[in-house]
Design a protein around this motif. Structure first.
Motif, PDB file in Angstrom:
ATOM      1  N   THR A  38     -16.070  68.163  13.664  1.00 45.27           N
ATOM      2  CA  THR A  38     -15.556  69.216  12.924  1.00 45.27           C
ATOM      3  C   THR A  38     -16.409  70.109  12.283  1.00 45.27           C
ATOM      4  OG1 THR A  38     -15.216  68.263  10.901  1.00 45.27           O
ATOM      5  CG2 THR A  38     -13.398  68.162  12.320  1.00 45.27           C
ATOM      6  N   HIS A  39     -17.929  69.583  12.172  1.00 43.67           N
ATOM      7  CA  HIS A  39     -18.829  70.281  11.703  1.00 43.67           C
ATOM      8  C   HIS A  39     -19.963  70.602  12.572  1.00 43.67           C
ATOM      9  CE1 HIS A  39     -17.048  68.538   7.740  1.00 43.67           C
ATOM     10  NE2 HIS A  39     -16.872  70.040   7.573  1.00 43.67           N
ATOM     11  N   ILE A  40     -19.745  70.406  13.826  1.00 45.28           N
ATOM     12  CA  ILE A  40     -20.802  70.617  14.865  1.00 45.28           C
ATOM     13  C   ILE A  40     -20.966  72.107  14.896  1.00 45.28           C
ATOM     14  CG2 ILE A  40     -21.502  70.583  17.385  1.00 45.28           C
ATOM     15  CD1 ILE A  40     -21.040  67.485  17.249  1.00 45.28           C
ATOM     16  N   GLY A  41     -21.917  72.673  14.656  1.00 39.67           N
ATOM     17  CA  GLY A  41     -22.306  74.263  14.746  1.00 39.67           C
ATOM     18  C   GLY A  41     -22.581  74.489  16.288  1.00 39.67           C
ATOM     19  N   GLU A  70     -30.065  87.417  22.640  1.00 45.96           N
ATOM     20  CA  GLU A  70     -29.522  88.087  21.488  1.00 45.96           C
ATOM     21  C   GLU A  70     -28.129  87.290  20.958  1.00 45.96           C
ATOM     22  OE1 GLU A  70     -28.700  92.275  21.677  1.00 45.96           O
ATOM     23  OE2 GLU A  70     -30.705  92.890  22.125  1.00 45.96           O
ATOM     24  N   MET A  71     -28.048  86.927  19.860  1.00 45.91           N
ATOM     25  CA  MET A  71     -27.050  86.154  19.412  1.00 45.91           C
ATOM     26  C   MET A  71     -25.905  87.025  19.458  1.00 45.91           C
ATOM     27  SD  MET A  71     -26.453  84.676  15.643  1.00 45.91           S
ATOM     28  CE  MET A  71     -25.144  84.176  14.789  1.00 45.91           C
ATOM     29  N   ILE A  72     -24.684  86.480  19.803  1.00 48.79           N
ATOM     30  CA  ILE A  72     -23.392  87.113  19.866  1.00 48.79           C
ATOM     31  C   ILE A  72     -22.296  86.588  19.276  1.00 48.79           C
ATOM     32  CG2 ILE A  72     -24.019  88.205  22.078  1.00 48.79           C
ATOM     33  CD1 ILE A  72     -22.516  86.036  23.544  1.00 48.79           C
ATOM     34  N   ASP A  73     -22.423  85.172  18.643  1.00 55.45           N
ATOM     35  CA  ASP A  73     -21.365  84.619  18.146  1.00 55.45           C
ATOM     36  C   ASP A  73     -21.843  83.233  17.819  1.00 55.45           C
ATOM     37  OD1 ASP A  73     -18.910  84.635  17.037  1.00 55.45           O
ATOM     38  OD2 ASP A  73     -17.601  84.954  19.003  1.00 55.45           O
ATOM     39  N   SER A  74     -20.936  82.732  16.840  1.00 52.68           N
ATOM     40  CA  SER A  74     -21.296  81.399  16.221  1.00 52.68           C
ATOM     41  C   SER A  74     -20.056  80.868  15.964  1.00 52.68           C
ATOM     42  CB  SER A  74     -22.292  81.446  15.093  1.00 52.68           C
ATOM     43  OG  SER A  74     -21.450  81.850  13.891  1.00 52.68           O
ATOM     44  N   GLY A  75     -20.069  79.412  15.745  1.00 53.55           N
ATOM     45  CA  GLY A  75     -18.795  78.803  15.500  1.00 53.55           C
ATOM     46  C   GLY A  75     -18.882  77.409  15.181  1.00 53.55           C
ATOM     47  N   ALA A  76     -17.884  76.525  14.877  1.00 56.75           N
ATOM     48  CA  ALA A  76     -18.133  74.965  14.776  1.00 56.75           C
ATOM     49  C   ALA A  76     -16.765  74.380  15.386  1.00 56.75           C
ATOM     50  CB  ALA A  76     -17.946  74.827  13.031  1.00 56.75           C
ATOM     51  N   GLY A  77     -16.971  73.061  15.591  1.00 53.71           N
ATOM     52  CA  GLY A  77     -15.938  72.139  16.114  1.00 53.71           C
ATOM     53  C   GLY A  77     -14.552  72.456  15.378  1.00 53.71           C
ATOM     54  N   ALA A  78     -14.609  72.502  14.195  1.00 49.63           N
ATOM     55  CA  ALA A  78     -13.222  72.784  13.635  1.00 49.63           C
ATOM     56  C   ALA A  78     -12.473  73.815  14.161  1.00 49.63           C
ATOM     57  CB  ALA A  78     -13.351  72.991  11.873  1.00 49.63           C
ATOM     58  N   ALA A  79     -13.022  74.825  14.946  1.00 49.50           N
ATOM     59  CA  ALA A  79     -12.173  75.919  15.528  1.00 49.50           C
ATOM     60  C   ALA A  79     -11.299  75.555  16.515  1.00 49.50           C
ATOM     61  CB  ALA A  79     -13.277  77.003  16.005  1.00 49.50           C
ATOM     62  N   VAL A  80     -11.549  74.235  17.123  1.00 49.20           N
ATOM     63  CA  VAL A  80     -10.846  73.450  18.333  1.00 49.20           C
ATOM     64  C   VAL A  80      -9.705  72.756  17.841  1.00 49.20           C
ATOM     65  CG1 VAL A  80     -10.769  72.367  20.231  1.00 49.20           C
ATOM     66  CG2 VAL A  80     -12.726  73.779  19.551  1.00 49.20           C
ATOM     67  N   LEU A  81      -8.481  73.344  17.261  1.00 53.35           N
ATOM     68  CA  LEU A  81      -7.353  72.555  16.695  1.00 53.35           C
ATOM     69  C   LEU A  81      -7.726  71.471  15.726  1.00 53.35           C
ATOM     70  CD1 LEU A  81      -5.440  71.337  19.884  1.00 53.35           C
ATOM     71  CD2 LEU A  81      -4.972  73.380  18.517  1.00 53.35           C
ATOM     72  N   ALA A  90     -10.284  57.756  33.644  1.00 53.87           N
ATOM     73  CA  ALA A  90     -11.708  57.396  33.561  1.00 53.87           C
ATOM     74  C   ALA A  90     -12.672  58.353  34.421  1.00 53.87           C
ATOM     75  CB  ALA A  90     -12.027  55.875  33.580  1.00 53.87           C
ATOM     76  N   GLY A  91     -13.715  58.756  34.051  1.00 58.19           N
ATOM     77  CA  GLY A  91     -14.811  59.521  34.796  1.00 58.19           C
ATOM     78  C   GLY A  91     -14.577  60.765  34.744  1.00 58.19           C
ATOM     79  N   GLU A  92     -13.153  61.206  34.357  1.00 58.75           N
ATOM     80  CA  GLU A  92     -13.085  62.742  34.295  1.00 58.75           C
ATOM     81  C   GLU A  92     -13.516  63.367  33.064  1.00 58.75           C
ATOM     82  OE1 GLU A  92      -8.814  63.166  36.549  1.00 58.75           O
ATOM     83  OE2 GLU A  92      -8.837  63.461  34.141  1.00 58.75           O
ATOM     84  N   ILE A  93     -13.985  64.778  33.394  1.00 54.05           N
ATOM     85  CA  ILE A  93     -14.460  65.485  32.199  1.00 54.05           C
ATOM     86  C   ILE A  93     -13.483  66.362  31.695  1.00 54.05           C
ATOM     87  CG2 ILE A  93     -15.906  67.673  32.067  1.00 54.05           C
ATOM     88  CD1 ILE A  93     -17.674  65.655  32.124  1.00 54.05           C
ATOM     89  N   VAL A  94     -13.620  66.480  30.427  1.00 54.96           N
ATOM     90  CA  VAL A  94     -12.392  66.999  29.619  1.00 54.96           C
ATOM     91  C   VAL A  94     -13.055  68.433  28.597  1.00 54.96           C
ATOM     92  CG1 VAL A  94     -10.549  67.330  27.979  1.00 54.96           C
ATOM     93  CG2 VAL A  94     -10.793  65.490  29.690  1.00 54.96           C
ATOM     94  N   LEU A  95     -12.572  69.517  29.161  1.00 57.87           N
ATOM     95  CA  LEU A  95     -13.120  70.497  28.248  1.00 57.87           C
ATOM     96  C   LEU A  95     -12.184  70.738  27.257  1.00 57.87           C
ATOM     97  CD1 LEU A  95     -14.121  73.334  30.998  1.00 57.87           C
ATOM     98  CD2 LEU A  95     -15.687  71.650  29.926  1.00 57.87           C
ATOM     99  N   SER A  96     -12.766  70.800  25.681  1.00 56.60           N
ATOM    100  CA  SER A  96     -11.777  70.564  24.909  1.00 56.60           C
ATOM    101  C   SER A  96     -11.403  71.941  24.101  1.00 56.60           C
ATOM    102  CB  SER A  96     -12.425  69.713  23.714  1.00 56.60           C
ATOM    103  OG  SER A  96     -13.616  70.285  23.309  1.00 56.60           O
ATOM    104  N   GLY A  97     -11.998  72.918  24.616  1.00 56.53           N
ATOM    105  CA  GLY A  97     -11.554  74.171  24.223  1.00 56.53           C
ATOM    106  C   GLY A  97     -12.727  75.000  23.417  1.00 56.53           C
ATOM    107  N   ALA A  98     -12.575  76.412  23.515  1.00 56.52           N
ATOM    108  CA  ALA A  98     -13.642  77.120  23.131  1.00 56.52           C
ATOM    109  C   ALA A  98     -13.830  77.349  21.443  1.00 56.52           C
ATOM    110  CB  ALA A  98     -13.135  78.667  23.523  1.00 56.52           C
ATOM    111  N   LEU A  99     -14.939  77.342  20.982  1.00 50.22           N
ATOM    112  CA  LEU A  99     -15.316  77.351  19.558  1.00 50.22           C
ATOM    113  C   LEU A  99     -15.321  78.859  19.204  1.00 50.22           C
ATOM    114  CD1 LEU A  99     -16.484  74.424  20.361  1.00 50.22           C
ATOM    115  CD2 LEU A  99     -18.084  75.025  18.587  1.00 50.22           C
ATOM    116  N   THR A 100     -15.162  79.984  20.127  1.00 49.65           N
ATOM    117  CA  THR A 100     -15.245  81.477  19.880  1.00 49.65           C
ATOM    118  C   THR A 100     -14.436  82.187  20.765  1.00 49.65           C
ATOM    119  OG1 THR A 100     -17.333  81.795  21.200  1.00 49.65           O
ATOM    120  CG2 THR A 100     -17.713  80.991  18.755  1.00 49.65           C
ATOM    121  N   SER A 101     -14.516  83.587  20.708  1.00 45.46           N
ATOM    122  CA  SER A 101     -13.912  84.242  21.592  1.00 45.46           C
ATOM    123  C   SER A 101     -14.593  84.213  22.879  1.00 45.46           C
ATOM    124  CB  SER A 101     -13.854  85.631  21.137  1.00 45.46           C
ATOM    125  OG  SER A 101     -13.039  85.926  20.067  1.00 45.46           O
ATOM    126  N   ALA A 102     -13.717  84.609  23.970  1.00 46.98           N
ATOM    127  CA  ALA A 102     -14.376  84.513  25.273  1.00 46.98           C
ATOM    128  C   ALA A 102     -15.055  86.020  25.418  1.00 46.98           C
ATOM    129  CB  ALA A 102     -12.992  84.560  26.145  1.00 46.98           C
TER     130      ALA A 102
END
Length: 260
Positions: free
Chosen positions: A178-181, A189-200, A223-235
């Motif tokens: 939840t707190h991984i930034g 150039e920095m465009i955005d920031s977020g943390a794991g808590a943004a993902v549900l 087993a063996g699959e990759i799961v993309l858990s969701g975006a931390l910021t806007s697209a």
């Protein structure tokens, strides 16, 4: 129902192959339901697998308020990841295969055990996870101008296109997701920031939600699959010669560069 599913799948596949957009399915088929949209997605994946594609994972979409607000949806969705959608980090990515691409920055899970709902918990996800890594997902839409409703993006395989996996594989032990930034950069150039808590609220909860939601359609995470858990910021829209980097606390970074 069957007619809508078969016709919608054909329309989306033809649009993807021709690199041309179509009107929203919710316009062409005003009564299309969420179930019909998911069965359309499954029909598209079935046809691709029949033609040699290999399923390597799943992606979860619209998990953050930023993405939900951006696309006017109010709940998460998911799509399938195929082997030919995975891009090796460091390779320059051609924009030619895409129609109207955007990038999202996410935490990816590599599974070591199967997960099948119902009643998958966060503890089950922890037990089934081999490691996590940072990822960039390239989303794309076969729907004109991204004028999507929930059923449109669901049918369109969650608006999936590609995924770039980076960083060093990191075990979950000792990490509070939840707190991984994360800080995102475009051309330095920095465009955005977020943390794991943004993902549900927690990416682990997102993966549990996925396993339980897939159960309705008799699909499980393997087993063996990759799961993309969701975006931390806007697209973020991708333009020619763009380079994006997402730097995550504790789990490293991932970079994707694009050319025409």
């Amino acid at each position: 129902m069957v007619t809508i599913i078969l016709e919608a799948a054909s329309r989306l596949l033809e649009a993807e192959e021709a690199k041309k957009v179509i009107e929203p399915l919710t316009v062409t088929y005003p009564g299309i339901t969420v179930d019909e949209a998911y069965y359309t997605q499954l029909e598209i994946i079935r046809r691709k697998v029949d033609n040699g594609a290999v399923i390597v994972g799943k992606k979860i979409g619209a998990t953050s308020k930023a993405i939900q607000n951006m696309f006017g949806v109010n709940q998460p969705d998911y799509g399938h990841l195929l082997a030919d959608m995975m891009v090796v980090e460091g390779e320059t990515i051609s924009l030619a295969p895409y129609i109207q691409p955007k990038v999202e920055f996410e935490i990816a899970f590599k599974l070591k055990k199967d997960l099948k709902g119902p009643n998958v918990s966060i503890l089950d996800v922890i037990d089934a996870t081999d490691y996590i890594v940072p990822a960039i997902e390239v989303i794309d839409s076969r729907i004109v101008d991204w004028k999507i409703k929930f059923e449109d993006t669901v049918a369109d395989n969650g608006s999936s296109a590609s995924a770039i996996i980076g960083g060093n594989p990191t075990k979950l032990e000792g990490l509070d997701l939840t707190h991984i930034g994360m800080v995102a950069y475009r051309n330095g150039e920095m465009i955005d920031s977020g943390a794991g808590a943004a993902v549900l609220g927690n990416p682990l909860r997102s993966v549990a939600w996925l396993a339980n939601s897939l159960c309705k359609y008799d699909v499980s995470l393997k087993a063996g699959e990759i799961v993309l858990s969701g975006a931390l910021t806007s697209a973020i829209e991708v333009k020619e010669n763009d380079t994006f980097t997402a730097e995550f606390a504790h789990i490293g970074s991932v970079t994707a560069s694009f050319k025409r």
